[in-house]
Design a protein around this motif. Structure first.
Motif, PDB file in Angstrom:
ATOM      1  N   PRO A   1       0.802  -1.228   0.000  1.00 16.95           N
ATOM      2  CA  PRO A   1       0.000   0.000   0.000  1.00 16.95           C
ATOM      3  C   PRO A   1       0.833   1.276   0.000  1.00 16.95           C
ATOM      4  CG  PRO A   1      -0.928  -1.599   1.540  1.00 16.95           C
ATOM      5  CD  PRO A   1       0.379  -2.170   1.067  1.00 16.95           C
ATOM      6  N   THR A   2       1.949   1.252   0.719  1.00 14.56           N
ATOM      7  CA  THR A   2       2.814   2.443   0.736  1.00 14.56           C
ATOM      8  C   THR A   2       3.358   2.733  -0.657  1.00 14.56           C
ATOM      9  OG1 THR A   2       3.449   1.906   3.008  1.00 14.56           O
ATOM     10  CG2 THR A   2       4.835   3.478   1.836  1.00 14.56           C
ATOM     11  N   TYR A   3       3.702   1.660  -1.394  1.00 12.60           N
ATOM     12  CA  TYR A   3       4.227   1.844  -2.748  1.00 12.60           C
ATOM     13  C   TYR A   3       3.139   2.361  -3.681  1.00 12.60           C
ATOM     14  CZ  TYR A   3       6.718   0.852  -7.085  1.00 12.60           C
ATOM     15  OH  TYR A   3       7.337   0.966  -8.294  1.00 12.60           O
ATOM     16  N   LEU A   4       1.879   1.946  -3.435  1.00 11.46           N
ATOM     17  CA  LEU A   4       0.770   2.444  -4.254  1.00 11.46           C
ATOM     18  C   LEU A   4       0.641   3.957  -4.084  1.00 11.46           C
ATOM     19  CD1 LEU A   4      -1.686   2.178  -6.065  1.00 11.46           C
ATOM     20  CD2 LEU A   4      -3.038   1.547  -4.061  1.00 11.46           C
ATOM     21  N   HIS A   5       0.712   4.433  -2.848  1.00 11.18           N
ATOM     22  CA  HIS A   5       0.624   5.879  -2.621  1.00 11.18           C
ATOM     23  C   HIS A   5       1.764   6.608  -3.317  1.00 11.18           C
ATOM     24  CE1 HIS A   5      -2.749   6.114   0.182  1.00 11.18           C
ATOM     25  NE2 HIS A   5      -2.313   4.984   0.727  1.00 11.18           N
ATOM     26  N   ARG A   6       2.945   5.997  -3.325  1.00 11.59           N
ATOM     27  CA  ARG A   6       4.080   6.625  -4.012  1.00 11.59           C
ATOM     28  C   ARG A   6       3.838   6.657  -5.516  1.00 11.59           C
ATOM     29  NH1 ARG A   6       9.229   8.030  -2.893  1.00 11.59           N
ATOM     30  NH2 ARG A   6      10.751   7.912  -4.583  1.00 11.59           N
ATOM     31  N   LEU A   7       3.257   5.577  -6.054  1.00 15.15           N
ATOM     32  CA  LEU A   7       2.935   5.545  -7.482  1.00 15.15           C
ATOM     33  C   LEU A   7       1.940   6.643  -7.848  1.00 15.15           C
ATOM     34  CD1 LEU A   7       2.571   1.776  -8.499  1.00 15.15           C
ATOM     35  CD2 LEU A   7       4.128   3.455  -9.474  1.00 15.15           C
ATOM     36  N   LEU A   8       0.922   6.809  -7.001  1.00 16.18           N
ATOM     37  CA  LEU A   8      -0.072   7.855  -7.260  1.00 16.18           C
ATOM     38  C   LEU A   8       0.588   9.218  -7.351  1.00 16.18           C
ATOM     39  CD1 LEU A   8      -2.913   6.684  -4.848  1.00 16.18           C
ATOM     40  CD2 LEU A   8      -2.987   6.661  -7.343  1.00 16.18           C
ATOM     41  N   LYS A   9       1.550   9.452  -6.459  1.00 16.68           N
ATOM     42  CA  LYS A   9       2.245  10.734  -6.466  1.00 16.68           C
ATOM     43  C   LYS A   9       3.127  10.880  -7.703  1.00 16.68           C
ATOM     44  CE  LYS A   9       5.558  13.468  -3.764  1.00 16.68           C
ATOM     45  NZ  LYS A   9       6.398  13.502  -2.534  1.00 16.68           N
ATOM     46  N   ASN A  10       3.912   9.827  -7.999  1.00 13.80           N
ATOM     47  CA  ASN A  10       4.853   9.895  -9.120  1.00 13.80           C
ATOM     48  C   ASN A  10       4.146   9.958 -10.469  1.00 13.80           C
ATOM     49  OD1 ASN A  10       6.918   9.795  -7.308  1.00 13.80           O
ATOM     50  ND2 ASN A  10       7.419   7.639  -7.624  1.00 13.80           N
ATOM     51  N   LEU A  11       2.969   9.329 -10.552  1.00 15.38           N
ATOM     52  CA  LEU A  11       2.237   9.315 -11.812  1.00 15.38           C
ATOM     53  C   LEU A  11       1.286  10.495 -11.947  1.00 15.38           C
ATOM     54  CD1 LEU A  11       1.372   5.495 -11.965  1.00 15.38           C
ATOM     55  CD2 LEU A  11       3.125   6.689 -13.292  1.00 15.38           C
ATOM     56  N   GLY A  12       1.277  11.358 -10.922  1.00 14.13           N
ATOM     57  CA  GLY A  12       0.394  12.521 -10.967  1.00 14.13           C
ATOM     58  C   GLY A  12      -1.064  12.162 -10.889  1.00 14.13           C
ATOM     59  N   LEU A  13      -1.397  11.112 -10.152  1.00 14.26           N
ATOM     60  CA  LEU A  13      -2.759  10.595 -10.130  1.00 14.26           C
ATOM     61  C   LEU A  13      -3.479  10.852  -8.816  1.00 14.26           C
ATOM     62  CD1 LEU A  13      -2.288   7.104 -11.826  1.00 14.26           C
ATOM     63  CD2 LEU A  13      -3.221   9.175 -12.828  1.00 14.26           C
TER      64      LEU A  13
END
Length: 462
Positions: free
Chosen positions: A443-455
């Motif tokens: 889940p922590t990596y998902l939040h990072r993905l959301l940030k990095n992908l601008g989502l």
């Protein structure tokens, strides 16, 4: 001020060696100033050089490497309290006014190169792991000028210094500690460091993974069972909680405990007593509990999946292990450490390009993934230098500058990631934890993905 080496383990354990000359060579060679009959040590292994009151440790091309505080070095400016390992021997470097006289030096201060510490003084203090400490070290410990860090963690970034500082503060107490962090960040290493630096260091450290067993097996493993308690229970069995009496019980992945076991664990934590499965006799234990999880326990409590009272009981002191991507400055040092660990007597150096590739990667598997990648490179590499081509392609594909952010390939990968993430969030009704599980990521990596992908904003609107 003079320097001194106190030998904590190895063939000459318990001896104190004053560093009087300009150079003190260490090795198996009888001509070395400090000759040690250690088959893991090279004939000329390393040397301590002294100049203007400063001491430098140099590796002399040893086969198995020279380590300072667990880190392989070729040259290192020694500081008071540094722990040196060469072969099977461990030395403590002391450089202060308080260590000038050994325990059995005569009044004139004259001493031989190697002075044996009396056995009765050697037993005055012992570090974690059971290695003997000479009276000189005991004096340092008792005076409060030196503290033990007997951990195997590698890193010196601000994030890791915060971890070490927290461990130092909590180790001396008996409080329950909750260690949080993604998979592979070293939560068990931190737990062992707390135990090893505590008054319970000479007692057992018992670990159990709460996610690795079914509920009935986990209950039996944790609390033990009486003979005949269930089919196959042919004899009495002590559980991990009972085995840890006097020491530390480490509950890994505690967030995965079943509700019925959560209630039983809460009682054991509150009263330090329990019954074995199938038993009626109350067993009392003196045990410190350290728990670890990669889950968001606050969210689990809010969702009713984890008992709030157990959460309060576990979260007395919280320690968070930083993900590797947030401590990139430690990657070269960690990689060198693992390369030396798996080289098995031969040299294994990392090329500059290999280090750059490692530093550019995002490390979803954290330190554990880095260790596996370096071990693979050492085993499959064809030379003494680890090149970019020796690393897994999953890592080298992320090397800095390997793909332009504007390249069609990069844009296609990013678009695919966005679609997968938004799809998972839609399918789970906006539940990030469930979406991460669907994607097979933390889940922590998902939040990072959301940030990095601008989502982040887009996902909220959806």
């Amino acid at each position: 001020m003079r320097g001194r080496l106190v030998i904590l383990s190895g063939p000459l354990c318990g001896e104190s060696v004053p560093l009087n000359g300009a150079t003190t060579a260490i090795g198996r060679d009888p001509s070395s100033q400090l000759s040690i009959p250690d088959h893991l040590m090279s004939r000329r292994h390393c040397a301590v050089e002294s100049a203007d009151g400063h001491f430098t440790l140099r590796d002399l091309g040893s086969a198995n490497g020279t380590f300072v505080n667990g880190i392989p070095v070729r040259e290192h400016a020694l500081a008071h309290g540094d722990r040196i390992r060469a072969g099977d021997s461990v030395f403590l470097f002391l450089h202060s006014e308080g260590d000038a006289q050994p325990a059995d030096a005569d009044e004139s201060g004259a001493d031989d190169l190697t002075t044996r510490i009396p056995a009765e003084n050697v037993s005055r203090a012992r570090p974690a792991g059971g290695a003997d400490v000479s009276s000189a070290v005991a004096t340092e410990l008792l005076s409060g000028r030196m503290t033990w860090q007997s951990h195997d963690m590698v890193g010196d970034t601000p994030a890791m210094r915060d971890v070490y500082d927290c461990i130092r503060k909590v180790a001396g107490s008996d409080c329950t500690v909750l260690i949080r962090g993604e998979t592979g960040t070293g939560k068990e290493l931190a737990a062992r460091a707390v135990h090893d630096n505590s008054a319970r260091a000479r007692r057992p450290f018992v670990a159990i993974n709460c996610a690795a067993l079914t509920e009935p097996l986990l209950e039996s493993e944790l609390f033990g069972h009486e003979k005949g308690a269930f089919t196959g229970a042919l004899a009495l069995k002590k559980g991990r909680l009972e085995s840890a009496d006097g020491g530390t019980l480490f509950l890994d992945e505690v967030g995965d405990l079943a509700p019925s076991l959560q209630a039983k664990l809460l009682r054991a934590l509150q009263h330090r007593e329990f019954e074995r499965v199938g038993g009626t006799r109350t067993i009392k234990v003196d045990v410190r509990v350290i728990a670890a999880t990669n889950l968001d326990l606050e969210a689990a409590v809010a969702a009713g999946r984890f008992r709030q009272d157990l959460w309060y009981r576990l979260n007395v002191v919280s320690l968070t292990m930083p993900p590797l991507r947030d401590r990139r400055g430690d990657i070269p040092r960690l990689a060198a450490h693992f390369a030396a660990k798996y080289a098995r007597g031969r040299r294994a150096e990392l090329s500059r390009d290999a280090v750059d590739a490692l530093c550019a990667y995002d490390w979803p598997g954290n330190v554990r993934e880095l260790e596996n990648a370096v071990e693979r490179a050492v085993v499959l590499g064809s030379s003494e230098r680890i090149m970019v081509g020796d690393l897994p392609q999953s890592i080298t594909g992320h090397a800095a500058g390997s793909v332009s952010p504007d390249a069609p390939f990069h844009r296609g990968v990013m678009d695919t990631k966005r679609k997968l993430v938004l799809d998972a969030i839609d399918r789970t009704g906006g539940n990030y934890t469930a979406a991460a599980r669907l994607l097979g990521i933390n889940p922590t990596y998902l939040h990072r993905l959301l940030k990095n992908l601008g989502l982040r904003d887009a996902s909220v609107r959806r």
